[in-house]
Scaffold this active site. Sequence first.
Site, PDB file in Angstrom:
ATOM      1  CE  LYS A  47      -0.444  -0.353   5.056  1.00 38.14           C
ATOM      2  NZ  LYS A  47      -1.340  -0.790   6.153  1.00 38.14           N
ATOM      3  CE1 TYR A 266      12.865  31.452   5.825  1.00 39.04           C
ATOM      4  CE2 TYR A 266      13.129  29.077   5.518  1.00 39.04           C
ATOM      5  CZ  TYR A 266      12.896  30.347   5.000  1.00 39.04           C
ATOM      6  OH  TYR A 266      12.679  30.490   3.656  1.00 39.04           O
TER       7      TYR A 266
HETATM    8  C1  LIG Z   1      -0.622  -1.749   6.894  1.00 42.67           C
HETATM    9  C2  LIG Z   1      -1.232  -3.033   7.272  1.00 42.67           C
HETATM   10  C3  LIG Z   1      -0.459  -4.202   7.309  1.00 42.67           C
HETATM   11  C4  LIG Z   1       1.043  -4.183   7.188  1.00 42.67           C
HETATM   12  O1  LIG Z   1       1.562  -3.704   8.403  1.00 42.67           O
HETATM   13  P1  LIG Z   1       3.111  -3.591   8.704  1.00 42.67           P
HETATM   14  O2  LIG Z   1       3.178  -3.201  10.126  1.00 42.67           O
HETATM   15  O3  LIG Z   1       3.632  -2.530   7.795  1.00 42.67           O
HETATM   16  O4  LIG Z   1       3.720  -4.910   8.415  1.00 42.67           O
HETATM   17  C5  LIG Z   1      -1.113  -5.406   7.530  1.00 42.67           C
HETATM   18  N1  LIG Z   1      -2.447  -5.454   7.751  1.00 42.67           N
HETATM   19  C6  LIG Z   1      -3.205  -4.336   7.776  1.00 42.67           C
HETATM   20  C7  LIG Z   1      -4.655  -4.446   8.041  1.00 42.67           C
HETATM   21  C8  LIG Z   1      -2.624  -3.095   7.541  1.00 42.67           C
HETATM   22  O5  LIG Z   1      -3.372  -1.982   7.598  1.00 42.67           O
END
Ligand SMILES: *Cc1c(COP(=O)(O)O)cnc(C)c1O
Length: 378
Positions: A47, A266
Amino acid sequence: MSRSESHGAAGPPHAASVLTIDLGAIVANYRLLRQRAAPARCAAVVKADAYGLGVAAVAPALARAGCGIFFVATLDEGVELRDLLADAEILVLNGLLNGEAAVYAEYRLVPTLNDLGQIRIWATQCRRDRPLPAALQIDTGMSRLGLPPSEFDLLVAEPERLDGIELRYLLSHLACADTPDHPLNRMQRRDFAAAVRRLPGPSASLAASSGIFLGADWHFDLVRPGAALYGVAPLVGATNPMSQVVRLQGKILQVRNVDTPQTVGYGATHRFSGPTRVATVAAGYADGYLRSLSGRGTAYWGETALPVIGRVSMDLITLDVSHAPEARPGDMIDLIGPHHGIDALAEEAGTIGYEILTSLGRRYRRVYLGPEDGALSG
Ligand SMILES: *Cc1c(COP(=O)(O)O)cnc(C)c1O
């Protein structure tokens, strides 16, 4: 031919700073996780553009390494991934909204059904079309997505609600898996195991990256790591077993000598207390070098640690290079590298490696190393 030429560089053509992504390390991490989880199967979570590292390069590399199941968050990510991987099984975590069912069917995406309404929508699509696969997510402690216990009870009492659906997976998600001693881990495992017994058949999946390291009791039939694939440490305060995937090198644009009572940046937040050499480097918060690293971040010129001084600005940071008298404009500074990985930088920024990765900007030259190129770090 150089490594970068052999495996493609992307990004703006004149970018000064370079983000190197080691696909070989991602594949090695996948193999390690798969081995740890066996006999459970191992999916890959890609993702958010593979956590900012570029799904178009990462997903095919994982598929070539034998990964056949991929998770994304959104429908658009699923459609994009289908164009990259014609044969993979692709699950979409965020759920099935009204009007989306035909798109899921067209791109052969597996929706995660997160409430009874979504089950109804998918069952309707299945009756109209043909039996189509789905995942069912139940909430065991995140209180975020998934059927709450009351809806799950209703579903178990009225299983005909699932008629027409090919229910392939039962999912839940751990809230505290990076902290092995947290009592919620055991409670969620117990409640998930009970749900699996009440709705037997589909493959059960509870563990993401950190959950894999809680032990075999958490693996069930399928694990779904994301962050650990990309080198983030799965457990808080423990040695990181994952290979480093990312190196971020910022180019020195200018070096100057300054002295008291001058200040830098800044807000004039850093005042020099004596003669200092300052290097200005081409990365800023617009590139994902978080502003919270102002006066806190560490970078490396070779083996030499260099503190970030003054505020991080949009396009630039300033480093005290007094201890690197040879550092010159054009030199590359490791902002993320062998001496200072994602988690170390995250700690300085007051965040987690996940946010460092997904914040990496679009202005770097991106270099992808293939599995045959050898690792970024030993
Ligand atoms: C993002 C996500 C994962 C992966 O999680 P990691 O901690 O990056 O391994 C797995 N399951 C769900 C439902 C997620 O939202």
